[in-house]
Design an enzyme around this catalytic site. Structure first.
Site, PDB file in Angstrom:
ATOM      1  N   LYS A 157       0.217   4.237  -0.281  1.00  0.00           N
ATOM      2  CA  LYS A 157      -0.388   5.472   0.251  1.00  0.00           C
ATOM      3  C   LYS A 157      -0.085   6.627  -0.714  1.00  0.00           C
ATOM      4  O   LYS A 157       0.040   6.383  -1.909  1.00  0.00           O
ATOM      5  CB  LYS A 157       0.088   5.737   1.682  1.00  0.00           C
ATOM      6  N   GLY A 169       2.259   2.547  10.718  1.00  0.00           N
ATOM      7  CA  GLY A 169       3.247   3.616  10.533  1.00  0.00           C
ATOM      8  C   GLY A 169       3.889   4.068  11.829  1.00  0.00           C
ATOM      9  O   GLY A 169       4.579   5.081  11.876  1.00  0.00           O
ATOM     10  N   SER A 190       3.138  -1.899  10.390  1.00  0.00           N
ATOM     11  CA  SER A 190       4.583  -1.980  10.658  1.00  0.00           C
ATOM     12  C   SER A 190       5.177  -3.365  10.402  1.00  0.00           C
ATOM     13  O   SER A 190       6.032  -3.834  11.152  1.00  0.00           O
ATOM     14  CB  SER A 190       4.885  -1.520  12.089  1.00  0.00           C
ATOM     15  N   GLU A 208      -5.790  -4.377  10.437  1.00  0.00           N
ATOM     16  CA  GLU A 208      -4.733  -3.398  10.662  1.00  0.00           C
ATOM     17  C   GLU A 208      -5.045  -2.615  11.930  1.00  0.00           C
ATOM     18  O   GLU A 208      -5.821  -1.654  11.896  1.00  0.00           O
ATOM     19  CB  GLU A 208      -4.652  -2.424   9.472  1.00  0.00           C
ATOM     20  N   HIS A 238      -9.637   1.668   4.546  1.00  0.00           N
ATOM     21  CA  HIS A 238      -8.376   1.837   5.269  1.00  0.00           C
ATOM     22  C   HIS A 238      -8.616   2.798   6.438  1.00  0.00           C
ATOM     23  O   HIS A 238      -9.393   3.745   6.321  1.00  0.00           O
ATOM     24  CB  HIS A 238      -7.287   2.376   4.334  1.00  0.00           C
ATOM     25  N   GLU A 283      -7.022   5.158   7.574  1.00  0.00           N
ATOM     26  CA  GLU A 283      -6.776   6.580   7.297  1.00  0.00           C
ATOM     27  C   GLU A 283      -7.996   7.209   6.636  1.00  0.00           C
ATOM     28  O   GLU A 283      -8.294   8.379   6.841  1.00  0.00           O
ATOM     29  CB  GLU A 283      -5.509   6.727   6.429  1.00  0.00           C
ATOM     30  N   ASN A 311       0.875  -1.172   0.000  1.00  0.00           N
ATOM     31  CA  ASN A 311       0.000   0.000   0.000  1.00  0.00           C
ATOM     32  C   ASN A 311       0.910   1.219   0.000  1.00  0.00           C
ATOM     33  O   ASN A 311       1.465   1.576   1.031  1.00  0.00           O
ATOM     34  CB  ASN A 311      -0.893  -0.037   1.254  1.00  0.00           C
TER      35      ASN A 311
HETATM   36  P1  PGA Z   1       2.651   0.438   7.618  1.00  0.00           P
HETATM   37  O1  PGA Z   1       1.204   0.684   6.955  1.00  0.00           O
HETATM   38  O2  PGA Z   1       3.159  -0.885   7.111  1.00  0.00           O
HETATM   39  O3  PGA Z   1       3.483   1.596   7.147  1.00  0.00           O
HETATM   40  O4  PGA Z   1       2.447   0.427   9.106  1.00  0.00           O
HETATM   41  C1  PGA Z   1       0.304  -0.367   6.756  1.00  0.00           C
HETATM   42  C2  PGA Z   1      -0.965   0.175   6.143  1.00  0.00           C
HETATM   43  O5  PGA Z   1      -1.441   1.241   6.572  1.00  0.00           O
HETATM   44  O6  PGA Z   1      -1.540  -0.441   5.218  1.00  0.00           O
END
Ligand code: PGA
Length: 249
Positions: A6, A169, A207, A163, A91, A93, A4
């Site tokens: 982003k 992140g 992460s 997640e 997601h 976010e 992903n």
């Molecule tokens: P990350 O993000 O691996 O940077 O923690 C995962 C995601 O939000 O899909």
């Protein structure tokens, strides 16, 4: 294994990353499926560079509508025009910054399916929700909204990604056992929808790094990963993909 990206990427850097991922993925065992979800403007570039490779490409969100006066939105059918396989929906976010409700996410998943895409439905709890002991209630509500409007056949074709918001992140990863507990709960909910739905791939995200991938993917109900930051470096992303090969469950 799905990257992903982003809101990252520029046309010149993408070319290197996509080419390296495609080359590395071709050496993986057949059982490991690899995809990258890129920002919309780069769907055409992904199609051009990944067609004919083993890597599939996807979009990070779709509209709940298939067309009309929705300025700025992108319909699943439009993504399908670019050979897209996956559509991430819900997601955290988007749920947090765009106030997407479980019902809206469900509509997006349904639109994606109708356009021939595979939705990757993200669910996850915040740190406050986990500390309050409401993890299962929160992710149960998020998943139920999707399962409620899909037929069993449609539901059998989705992908679900757990997640935990507090692990995205942040460098904090759920302990493998902690993630497995939630995955087992999700598996049970999928089974309630129908026997064929129980084998929906369950991805873990938050992460994931080359150092922790193998232990996470070794858990019984963790079938793969949704990889954010580490998917922007071909070396790390491919190392994570290779970790999935060593797992035999
Ligand atoms: P990350 O993000 O691996 O940077 O923690 C995962 C995601 O939000 O899909």
């Amino acid at each position: 294994m799905v990257g992903n990206w982003k809101m990252h990427g520029r046309i010149s850097d993408n070319a290197t990353l996509l080419t390296e991922v495609a080359a590395g993925a071709s050496a993986l065992q057949k059982g490991v499926r690899v995809g990258v979800c890129v920002p919309c403007p780069y769907l055409a570039q992904s199609q051009a560079l990944l067609s004919g490779s083993v890597v599939q490409w996807g979009i990070q969100d779709v509209s709940a509508h298939s067309g009309g006066a929705f300025t700025g939105e992108v319909a699943a059918e439009m993504a399908a025009d670019f050979g897209v396989t996956y559509a991430i929906v819900g997601h955290s976010e988007r749920r947090a910054y765009h106030r997407e409700s479980p019902e809206l996410v469900a509509s997006k998943a349904q639109r994606a399916i109708e356009a021939g895409l595979t939705p990757i439905v993200c669910v996850g709890e915040t740190l406050e929700e986990r500390q309050a002991g409401t993890t299962e209630q929160i992710i149960g509500t998020q998943l139920d909204a999707v399962l409620a409007i899909l037929t069993e056949e449609q539901a059998a074709g989705i992908v679900v990604a757990y997640e935990p918001v507090w692990a995205i992140g942040t460098g904090k990863t759920a302990r493998p056992g902690q993630a497995q507990d939630v995955h087992a709960f999700l598996r049970h909910k999928l089974l309630e929808k129908g026997a064929s739905v129980a084998s929906v791939p369950l991805l873990y995200g938050g992460s994931v790094k080359p150092e922790n991938a193998e232990e996470l993917f070794g858990q019984k109900d963790i079938d793969g990963g949704l990889i954010g930051g580490a998917s922007l470096k071909s070396k790390d992303f491919l190392a994570i993909c290779r970790a999935a090969q060593t797992v035999t469950h």
